[in-house]
Design a protein around this motif. Structure first.
Motif, PDB file in Angstrom:
ATOM      1  N   SER A  82     -14.628 -30.575  -6.856  1.00  0.00           N
ATOM      2  CA  SER A  82     -13.457 -31.362  -7.264  1.00  0.00           C
ATOM      3  C   SER A  82     -13.632 -31.791  -8.706  1.00  0.00           C
ATOM      4  O   SER A  82     -14.710 -32.260  -9.090  1.00  0.00           O
TER       5      SER A  82
ATOM      6  N   ARG B 299      -8.264 -31.467 -10.311  1.00  0.00           N
ATOM      7  CA  ARG B 299      -8.246 -30.085  -9.830  1.00  0.00           C
ATOM      8  C   ARG B 299      -9.245 -29.906  -8.699  1.00  0.00           C
ATOM      9  O   ARG B 299     -10.180 -30.688  -8.558  1.00  0.00           O
TER      10      ARG B 299
ATOM     11  N   LEU C 228     -12.905 -17.119  -6.377  1.00  0.00           N
ATOM     12  CA  LEU C 228     -12.648 -18.558  -6.337  1.00  0.00           C
ATOM     13  C   LEU C 228     -11.160 -18.824  -6.520  1.00  0.00           C
ATOM     14  O   LEU C 228     -10.483 -18.072  -7.225  1.00  0.00           O
TER      15      LEU C 228
ATOM     16  N   LEU D 249      -8.772 -21.829  -8.023  1.00  0.00           N
ATOM     17  CA  LEU D 249      -8.782 -23.059  -8.819  1.00  0.00           C
ATOM     18  C   LEU D 249      -7.363 -23.618  -8.767  1.00  0.00           C
ATOM     19  O   LEU D 249      -6.431 -22.970  -9.240  1.00  0.00           O
TER      20      LEU D 249
ATOM     21  N   HIS E 108     -11.682 -14.805 -16.546  1.00  0.00           N
ATOM     22  CA  HIS E 108     -11.929 -14.776 -15.100  1.00  0.00           C
ATOM     23  C   HIS E 108     -10.672 -14.608 -14.251  1.00  0.00           C
ATOM     24  O   HIS E 108     -10.787 -14.424 -13.036  1.00  0.00           O
TER      25      HIS E 108
ATOM     26  N   CYS F 137      -9.792 -16.396  -9.260  1.00  0.00           N
ATOM     27  CA  CYS F 137     -10.702 -16.089 -10.375  1.00  0.00           C
ATOM     28  C   CYS F 137     -11.936 -15.333  -9.920  1.00  0.00           C
ATOM     29  O   CYS F 137     -12.404 -15.511  -8.799  1.00  0.00           O
TER      30      CYS F 137
ATOM     31  N   ASP G 260     -12.550 -21.250 -16.239  1.00  0.00           N
ATOM     32  CA  ASP G 260     -11.913 -22.555 -16.110  1.00  0.00           C
ATOM     33  C   ASP G 260     -10.440 -22.488 -16.517  1.00  0.00           C
ATOM     34  O   ASP G 260      -9.796 -21.464 -16.391  1.00  0.00           O
TER      35      ASP G 260
HETATM   36  C1  Q0Z Z   1     -15.305 -24.072 -12.718  1.00  0.00           C
HETATM   37  C2  Q0Z Z   1     -14.193 -27.175 -11.958  1.00  0.00           C
HETATM   38  C3  Q0Z Z   1     -12.233 -27.439 -10.619  1.00  0.00           C
HETATM   39  C4  Q0Z Z   1     -14.101 -28.707 -10.132  1.00  0.00           C
HETATM   40  C5  Q0Z Z   1     -17.179 -24.202 -11.636  1.00  0.00           C
HETATM   41  N1  Q0Z Z   1     -14.787 -18.552 -12.496  1.00  0.00           N
HETATM   42  C6  Q0Z Z   1     -15.691 -19.514 -12.170  1.00  0.00           C
HETATM   43  N2  Q0Z Z   1     -16.892 -19.156 -11.691  1.00  0.00           N
HETATM   44  C7  Q0Z Z   1     -17.795 -20.075 -11.360  1.00  0.00           C
HETATM   45  N3  Q0Z Z   1     -17.575 -21.384 -11.486  1.00  0.00           N
HETATM   46  C8  Q0Z Z   1     -16.411 -21.841 -11.974  1.00  0.00           C
HETATM   47  C9  Q0Z Z   1     -15.415 -20.903 -12.338  1.00  0.00           C
HETATM   48 CL1  Q0Z Z   1     -13.901 -21.358 -12.939  1.00  0.00          CL
HETATM   49  C10 Q0Z Z   1     -16.268 -23.286 -12.128  1.00  0.00           C
HETATM   50  N4  Q0Z Z   1     -15.641 -25.350 -12.589  1.00  0.00           N
HETATM   51  C11 Q0Z Z   1     -14.913 -26.516 -13.089  1.00  0.00           C
HETATM   52  C12 Q0Z Z   1     -12.905 -26.825 -11.679  1.00  0.00           C
HETATM   53  C13 Q0Z Z   1     -12.817 -28.394  -9.870  1.00  0.00           C
HETATM   54  C14 Q0Z Z   1     -14.804 -28.111 -11.173  1.00  0.00           C
HETATM   55  F1  Q0Z Z   1     -11.004 -27.089 -10.342  1.00  0.00           F
HETATM   56  N5  Q0Z Z   1     -16.766 -25.456 -11.934  1.00  0.00           N
END
Ligand code: Q0Z
Length: 286
Positions: free
Chosen positions: A10, A14, A24, A26, A68, A81, A203
Motif C-alpha cells: 500500500s 495506491r 503486478l 498497480l 513496466h 505491470c 511505478d
Molecule cells: C512499486 C508502490 C503502490 C505501494 C514496488 N513493476 C514493479 N515491480 C516491482 N515492484 C514495483 C513495481 Cl511498480 C513496486 N512500488 C511502489 C506502489 C503501492 C508501493 F501502488 N513498490
C-alpha cells in the motif's frame, strides 16, 4: 481487479497486487494527500486521471526508455505491470528550484553535489536540469544523497542508466508540457531491473502526484508557486486553521469539484484526449 490477486503493498493513495501470472496490478485510488496527510474526502476520478497520465507518458516514451506497463485495466485506474527488481533510490530531476532543492540551495548553495550559480531565487529555472537522487524513506521524508552514495546503493552501471534515462525523460516531458501551458518543475522516477537485465521505468510517471505541475500563466520567481492540482485544497485547509496533523478535514463540495476539474484539465491539456473518451476506453492514451 481479478479475484486471485494478492495484496502486496500500500502507498498513501495506491495499492499494489500480485496477479497469478507473475505480473503486478498497480491501482490508483481517489484519495488525496496534502501536507503529508491523506484526507477523508476522495476526489472523484483522481485515480483514473493519474493512471491515464502515467500510461500516456509510458506510451510516448517507450522508445526513449523501456517501462513496466503491459496493459491498462478496464476500470481506468489499474496498470498491469511487469515485475521489476526495484532500485533502492528515488530518481529526482529538477528543472526549477522548489521544495528540498530550494532549501538545500538557500542553506548551502549546493543540491546533491550540484554547485549551482549564485543569485537563484525560490522557483528559479535552473541553467540545466539536475539529477538529485534521494533515499526511499520507509517513514518520514526522503533524504537527498550525493551521486557516490546513490551509485553505491544501485551499482555503478544501473545507476548510470537510471540517471541518463531520468534526464532524457524530464527533458522530453518538460518541453512537451511547457508547450501546453504546464511547467513540470521537478519529477520523481523509480526504476527497476527486468529479468533480461535491462533497466526499466516503473511505478507511476510524470503525474501531479510524482511531480510539481505549475500553471505557466501564473509563474514568477522569488516566491512559491501555486500547484496545478492541489492549490484549492491547500488554500481551503489553510483557511480552516487545521494544524496539519491527522486526521485531516472533510472537504466541502466546491473544493472537491474545483480540484477534480483541475485534475481533468491537466489530463486533457497534456494528452489532448477528452477525459470521457479515456473512461470509455482507457487504451486510447497509449
Ligand atoms: C512499486 C508502490 C503502490 C505501494 C514496488 N513493476 C514493479 N515491480 C516491482 N515492484 C514495483 C513495481 Cl511498480 C513496486 N512500488 C511502489 C506502489 C503501492 C508501493 F501502488 N513498490
Amino acid at each position: 481487479m481479478s479475484l486471485d490477486a494478492a495484496h502486496v503493498g500500500s502507498g498513501k493513495v495506491r495499492e499494489l497486487y500480485a496477479l497469478g501470472d507473475g505480473t503486478l496490478a498497480l491501482t490508483a485510488s481517489d484519495r488525496i494527500s496534502t501536507f503529508d496527510v491523506v484526507l477523508p474526502t476522495p476526489i472523484p476520478d483522481k485515480g483514473k486521471v493519474l493512471t491515464g497520465l502515467s500510461a500516456f507518458w509510458f506510451g510516448r516514451t517507450r522508445e526513449l526508455v523501456p517501462n513496466h506497463l503491459l496493459r491498462l485495466g478496464d476500470d481506468g485506474r489499474t496498470m498491469v505491470c511487469r515485475r521489476l527488481e526495484m532500485l533502492p533510490i528515488e530518481c529526482v530531476v529538477r528543472g526549477y528550484l522548489a521544495g528540498s532543492g530550494w532549501k538545500d540551495y538557500r542553506d548551502t548553495g549546493v543540491v546533491c553535489g550540484h554547485d549551482l550559480p549564485e543569485g537563484l531565487e525560490e522557483s528559479s529555472r535552473l541553467p540545466e536540469p539536475i539529477f538529485t537522487p534521494a533515499t526511499k524513506a520507509v517513514a518520514g521524508h526522503d533524504e537527498n544523497i550525493d551521486e557516490e552514495r546513490a551509485a553505491a546503493l544501485c551499482g555503478d552501471d544501473a545507476y548510470r542508466v537510471a540517471k541518463e534515462a531520468s534526464l532524457a525523460l524530464y527533458r522530453f516531458a518538460s518541453k512537451y508540457a511547457e508547450s501546453r501551458g504546464i511547467i513540470l518543475a521537478d519529477t520523481k522516477f523509480e526504476f527497476g531491473v527486468a529479468p533480461d537485465g535491462s533497466v526499466n521505468l516503473g511505478d507511476e510517471a510524470l503525474t501531479p502526484d510524482s511531480s510539481r505541475f505549475w500553471p505557466a500563466a501564473d509563474y514568477g520567481e522569488g516566491r512559491p508557486q501555486a500547484s496545478f492540482d492541489k492549490q484549492f485544497v491547500r488554500d481551503w485547509c489553510e483557511r480552516t486553521g487545521w494544524d496539519k496533523t491527522a486526521p485531516g478535514p472533510e472537504l466541502p463540495d466546491h473544493v472537491v469539484a474545483g480540484t477534480r476539474a483541475r485534475y481533468v484539465e491537466a489530463f486533457e491539456k497534456l494528452t489532448e484526449v477528452p477525459f470521457d473518451a479515456y473512461v470509455a476506453n482507457p487504451e486510447v492514451v497509449l
